[in-house]
Design an enzyme around this catalytic site. Structure first.
Site, mmCIF file in Angstrom:
data_model
loop_
_atom_site.group_PDB
_atom_site.id
_atom_site.type_symbol
_atom_site.label_atom_id
_atom_site.label_comp_id
_atom_site.label_asym_id
_atom_site.label_seq_id
_atom_site.Cartn_x
_atom_site.Cartn_y
_atom_site.Cartn_z
ATOM 1 N N HIS A 295 57.398 47.421 21.076
ATOM 2 C CA HIS A 295 57.056 48.130 22.316
ATOM 3 C C HIS A 295 56.219 49.367 21.998
ATOM 4 O O HIS A 295 56.660 50.265 21.309
ATOM 5 C CB HIS A 295 58.272 48.545 23.161
ATOM 6 C CG HIS A 295 57.996 48.305 24.620
ATOM 7 N ND1 HIS A 295 57.151 49.104 25.342
ATOM 8 C CD2 HIS A 295 58.386 47.321 25.457
ATOM 9 C CE1 HIS A 295 57.060 48.625 26.570
ATOM 10 N NE2 HIS A 295 57.791 47.537 26.673
ATOM 11 N N HIS B 172 56.947 36.435 26.946
ATOM 12 C CA HIS B 172 58.070 37.009 27.701
ATOM 13 C C HIS B 172 57.949 36.492 29.143
ATOM 14 O O HIS B 172 57.355 37.153 29.991
ATOM 15 C CB HIS B 172 57.945 38.539 27.656
ATOM 16 C CG HIS B 172 59.109 39.289 28.212
ATOM 17 N ND1 HIS B 172 59.578 40.449 27.633
ATOM 18 C CD2 HIS B 172 59.882 39.088 29.301
ATOM 19 C CE1 HIS B 172 60.594 40.910 28.346
ATOM 20 N NE2 HIS B 172 60.794 40.112 29.368
ATOM 21 N N GLU C 267 61.049 35.957 24.449
ATOM 22 C CA GLU C 267 61.893 37.088 24.820
ATOM 23 C C GLU C 267 62.067 37.134 26.333
ATOM 24 O O GLU C 267 61.207 36.658 27.089
ATOM 25 C CB GLU C 267 61.295 38.405 24.298
ATOM 26 C CG GLU C 267 59.908 38.676 24.811
ATOM 27 C CD GLU C 267 59.316 39.988 24.320
ATOM 28 O OE1 GLU C 267 59.503 40.336 23.150
ATOM 29 O OE2 GLU C 267 58.662 40.646 25.140
HETATM 30 N N1 PXP Z 1 59.374 43.713 22.746
HETATM 31 C C1 PXP Z 1 59.810 43.523 24.010
HETATM 32 C C2 PXP Z 1 61.240 43.199 24.230
HETATM 33 C C3 PXP Z 1 58.922 43.607 25.087
HETATM 34 O O1 PXP Z 1 59.350 43.409 26.337
HETATM 35 C C4 PXP Z 1 57.568 43.880 24.831
HETATM 36 C C5 PXP Z 1 56.596 43.931 25.977
HETATM 37 O O2 PXP Z 1 56.588 42.721 26.662
HETATM 38 C C6 PXP Z 1 57.162 44.061 23.499
HETATM 39 C C7 PXP Z 1 58.091 43.986 22.486
HETATM 40 C C8 PXP Z 1 55.741 44.351 23.148
HETATM 41 O O3 PXP Z 1 55.377 45.588 23.683
HETATM 42 P P1 PXP Z 1 53.848 45.987 23.777
HETATM 43 O O4 PXP Z 1 53.218 45.067 24.763
HETATM 44 O O5 PXP Z 1 53.887 47.418 24.241
HETATM 45 O O6 PXP Z 1 53.273 45.826 22.405
#
Ligand code: PXP
Length: 237
Positions: free
Chosen positions: A190, A43, A70
Site C-alpha cells: 500500500h 483485488h 486479495e
Molecule cells: N495491498 C492491499 C491489501 C491493497 O488493498 C492494495 C491496494 O489495492 C495494495 C496492497 C497495493 O496498494 P497500492 O495500489 O497503493 O500500491
C-alpha cells in the site's frame, strides 16, 4: 530477494471505463511477468469496478509466477477463490464502498472468524496472508489464526517517509521481527513507490513480497511498463 507482485487493478479500471477489453488485463499480466514481475495481484470488490470475479479464473489460467487474490472474504469472494485456487489469498477488511484498503484486521476481535476462513483456504492448498497494521499485538493475534503470512499495511510508512523515515519505519521493523519470531511469512503493500521502496526493503527483515499497484501503473505512463517494472525490481535488490 523480495518478490514484486504487480497489482493490476488500475489496468482493469481503465478497461472497464469503456466497456470493452482494452487494455487487455490478461495480456498485461503476462507481459508484467515477461518484464520480470514475480507475481500478479488483483483485488476484486463487490461492485467489480476494478478487477472482476471472472478475471480471477482467467488469470489463474495464464499466470506462471504467483497469483495473489486479495479482498474482503464475502460470500462471492470465498466462492471464487476456493474454486480458482490461486497461489495465495490475502484477506483484507475493507468495506464494499472503500476507495481502497484503509485498515488492517483486528486479529484479536476476529480471531475465530479468520481461523475458520484460513482453514477453508488451506484445505484446498491456498497459501494465506492477512492484512495487518504494524502493531505487534495484531501480529501475535495473526499467529493465532493459523495464517501462513501477514501483509503489513504500509500506508503510514509511505505518508511519513518524507518527514522522518527512521520513525516511520520503526513500527514495521518491530512488527517484522515479531512475525519472524512467530514463524510468520512477511508481505507488505500500500502506497509503496519508487521513492520509498528501497529504504523499506533494506530495513524490514524477512520481507518476502511487496504488492504494488497505484504508483507502479502511474509511473508506467511516463517510463513504460517494462522500464517501470525493472525500476521497482532494482529497488528490491
Ligand atoms: N495491498 C492491499 C491489501 C491493497 O488493498 C492494495 C491496494 O489495492 C495494495 C496492497 C497495493 O496498494 P497500492 O495500489 O497503493 O500500491
Amino acid at each position: 530477494m523480495t518478490k514484486l507482485s504487480v497489482n493490476i487493478n488500475k489496468i482493469a479500471l481503465v478497461r472497464n471505463s469503456r466497456g470493452g477489453n482494452n487494455p487487455d488485463l490478461i495480456k498485461v499480466a503476462t507481459d508484467c511477468e515477461f518484464f520480470g514481475a514475480q507475481g500478479i495481484t488483483i483485488h476484486p470488490r463487490p461492485d467489480e469496478r476494478h478487477a472482476r470475479y471472472a478475471d480471477v479464473f482467467a488469470l489463474k489460467e495464464v499466470v506462471k509466477t504467483e497469483l495473489n487474490i486479495e479482498g474482503n472474504p464475502n460470500t462471492k469472494f470465498m466462492e471464487v477463490v476456493l474454486a480458482a485456487k490461486p497461489h495465495q489469498v490475502t484477506l483484507v477488511p475493507d468495506a464494499p464502498d472503500a476507495l481502497t484498503s484503509d485498515n488492517g484486521w483486528n486479529t484479536i476481535k476476529y480471531k475465530e472468524y479468520l481461523k475458520d476462513l484460513i482453514l477453508e483456504f488451506k484445505s484446498v492448498g491456498i497459501r494465506t496472508s492477512i492484512f495487518v497494521n504494524a502493531d505487534e499485538r495484531m501480529i501475535e493475534g495473526a499467529k493465532e489464526t493459523g495464517t501462513d503470512r501477514i501483509e503489513l499495511y504500509t500506508e503510514s510508512y509511505a505518508v511519513n517517509y518524507h518527514t522522518n523515515k527512521e520513525s516511520s519505519i520503526a513500527p514495521f521493523i518491530a512488527a517484522a521481527k515479531r512475525a519472524q519470531e512467530l514463524g510468520l511469512g512477511i508481505n507488505a503493500g500500500h502506497d509503496l513507490n519508487l521513492d520509498n521502496l528501497r529504504y523499506f526493503s533494506q530495513n524490514v527483515p524477512g520481507l518476502l513480497e511487496v504488492s504494488i499497484g497505484h504508483a507502479l501503473v502511474s509511473d508506467s505512463l511516463y517510463f513504460g511498463l517494462q522500464n517501470t517494472i525493472g525500476m521497482y525490481i532494482e529497488r528490491l535488490k
